[in-house]
Design a protein around this motif. Structure first.
Motif, PDB file in Angstrom:
ATOM      1  N   MET A  55       0.809  -1.203   0.000  1.00 32.48           N
ATOM      2  CA  MET A  55       0.000   0.000   0.000  1.00 32.48           C
ATOM      3  C   MET A  55       0.850   1.264   0.000  1.00 32.48           C
ATOM      4  N   GLU A  56       2.155   1.159   0.208  1.00 31.48           N
ATOM      5  CA  GLU A  56       2.982   2.353   0.267  1.00 31.48           C
ATOM      6  C   GLU A  56       3.128   3.034  -1.089  1.00 31.48           C
ATOM      7  N   ASN A  57       2.752   2.352  -2.175  1.00 32.50           N
ATOM      8  CA  ASN A  57       2.840   2.954  -3.492  1.00 32.50           C
ATOM      9  C   ASN A  57       1.560   3.664  -3.894  1.00 32.50           C
ATOM     10  N   ILE A  58       0.585   3.679  -3.033  1.00 34.65           N
ATOM     11  CA  ILE A  58      -0.694   4.323  -3.305  1.00 34.65           C
ATOM     12  C   ILE A  58      -0.686   5.720  -2.692  1.00 34.65           C
ATOM     13  N   ILE A  59      -1.185   6.697  -3.459  1.00 34.23           N
ATOM     14  CA  ILE A  59      -1.273   8.075  -2.979  1.00 34.23           C
ATOM     15  C   ILE A  59      -2.737   8.497  -3.059  1.00 34.23           C
ATOM     16  N   ILE A  60      -3.207   9.187  -2.039  1.00 33.28           N
ATOM     17  CA  ILE A  60      -4.614   9.586  -1.985  1.00 33.28           C
ATOM     18  C   ILE A  60      -4.719  11.106  -2.061  1.00 33.28           C
TER      19      ILE A  60
ATOM     20  N   GLN B 220     -10.854  18.837   1.024  1.00 34.01           N
ATOM     21  CA  GLN B 220     -12.078  19.491   0.568  1.00 34.01           C
ATOM     22  C   GLN B 220     -12.340  19.132  -0.893  1.00 34.01           C
ATOM     23  N   VAL B 221     -12.686  17.870  -1.092  1.00 36.13           N
ATOM     24  CA  VAL B 221     -12.990  17.378  -2.432  1.00 36.13           C
ATOM     25  C   VAL B 221     -14.308  16.615  -2.382  1.00 36.13           C
ATOM     26  N   LYS B 222     -14.977  16.558  -3.506  1.00 30.02           N
ATOM     27  CA  LYS B 222     -16.209  15.790  -3.587  1.00 30.02           C
ATOM     28  C   LYS B 222     -15.905  14.300  -3.580  1.00 30.02           C
ATOM     29  N   TYR B 223     -14.823  13.914  -4.271  1.00 30.07           N
ATOM     30  CA  TYR B 223     -14.418  12.505  -4.345  1.00 30.07           C
ATOM     31  C   TYR B 223     -12.959  12.371  -3.949  1.00 30.07           C
ATOM     32  N   SER B 224     -12.671  11.489  -3.004  1.00 28.55           N
ATOM     33  CA  SER B 224     -11.279  11.167  -2.704  1.00 28.55           C
ATOM     34  C   SER B 224     -10.769  10.267  -3.821  1.00 28.55           C
ATOM     35  N   ILE B 225      -9.593  10.578  -4.327  1.00 30.91           N
ATOM     36  CA  ILE B 225      -9.029   9.841  -5.452  1.00 30.91           C
ATOM     37  C   ILE B 225      -7.820   9.051  -4.971  1.00 30.91           C
ATOM     38  N   THR B 226      -7.743   7.791  -5.363  1.00 30.54           N
ATOM     39  CA  THR B 226      -6.605   6.944  -5.067  1.00 30.54           C
ATOM     40  C   THR B 226      -5.752   6.818  -6.316  1.00 30.54           C
ATOM     41  N   LEU B 227      -4.472   7.174  -6.214  1.00 30.47           N
ATOM     42  CA  LEU B 227      -3.563   7.134  -7.346  1.00 30.47           C
ATOM     43  C   LEU B 227      -2.615   5.947  -7.211  1.00 30.47           C
ATOM     44  N   ASP B 228      -2.456   5.188  -8.290  1.00 33.61           N
ATOM     45  CA  ASP B 228      -1.523   4.060  -8.321  1.00 33.61           C
ATOM     46  C   ASP B 228      -0.522   4.299  -9.452  1.00 33.61           C
ATOM     47  N   PRO B 229       0.656   4.839  -9.147  1.00 34.96           N
ATOM     48  CA  PRO B 229       1.640   5.150 -10.182  1.00 34.96           C
ATOM     49  C   PRO B 229       2.134   3.928 -10.956  1.00 34.96           C
TER      50      PRO B 229
END
Length: 165
Positions: A1-6, A10-19
């Motif tokens: 999980m350390e490669n995931i960035i959130i 103050q956003v409508k949708y939390s976004i999970t980024l997987d480089p």
């Protein structure tokens, strides 16, 4: 999980980024040449006309393209992906998170501390995710480059998350 960035806050949708999957994304940019090119803003019709013209010129000069040429082009692209240094613009991810209308600050949390920027400048950020074909495992998962390339020699490293305030 350390490669995931959130992307949160103050956003409508939390976004999970997987480089790890961005190498297959068509929005990726070559970081070795990205900051040296001048960004030209033009309308989509001009871009389409130039692309069609380029294709037409190529057919006139070289003749029809047959599979051996396409095969060598695919091989070149594959080699480029395996050895290139790439990044991806942050803007599409920020737009998808839909920041609140009163949000004005973009915070980058890293193991080295927090970095605050105006939200408007964050739309120009580039997230570097590979160096010479390898993921950024030691000081990654991403490096944050400012849109003007002013921190190209020393990007923000060891990024853990992004917060919009």
């Amino acid at each position: 999980m350390e490669n995931i960035i959130i992307i949160s806050g103050q956003v409508k949708y939390s976004i999970t980024l997987d480089p790890g999957v961005w190498i297959f994304d068509d929005r990726r940019v070559d970081l070795t040449t990205f900051f040296s090119k001048k960004v030209e803003s033009s309308d989509p019709l001009d871009e389409y006309t130039k692309a069609v013209s380029k294709h037409w010129d190529r057919e006139i000069i070289e003749g029809a393209i047959y599979p051996p040429t396409l095969k060598s082009e695919k091989k070149f692209e594959k080699e480029k992906v395996l050895t290139g240094t790439f990044g991806i613009p942050l803007k599409p991810f920020l737009l998808n998170s839909e920041p609140a209308s009163d949000a004005h600050t973009f915070v980058i949390q890293s193991t080295e501390g927090e970095y605050e920027y105006p939200l408007e400048t964050a739309y120009d950020f580039i997230l570097g995710f590979s160096n010479k074909g390898k993921p950024l495992s030691l000081d990654g998962p991403v490096h944050v480059y400012l849109g003007d390339g002013s921190n190209q020699q020393s990007p923000i490293k060891n990024v853990m998350s992004f917060i919009i305030k």
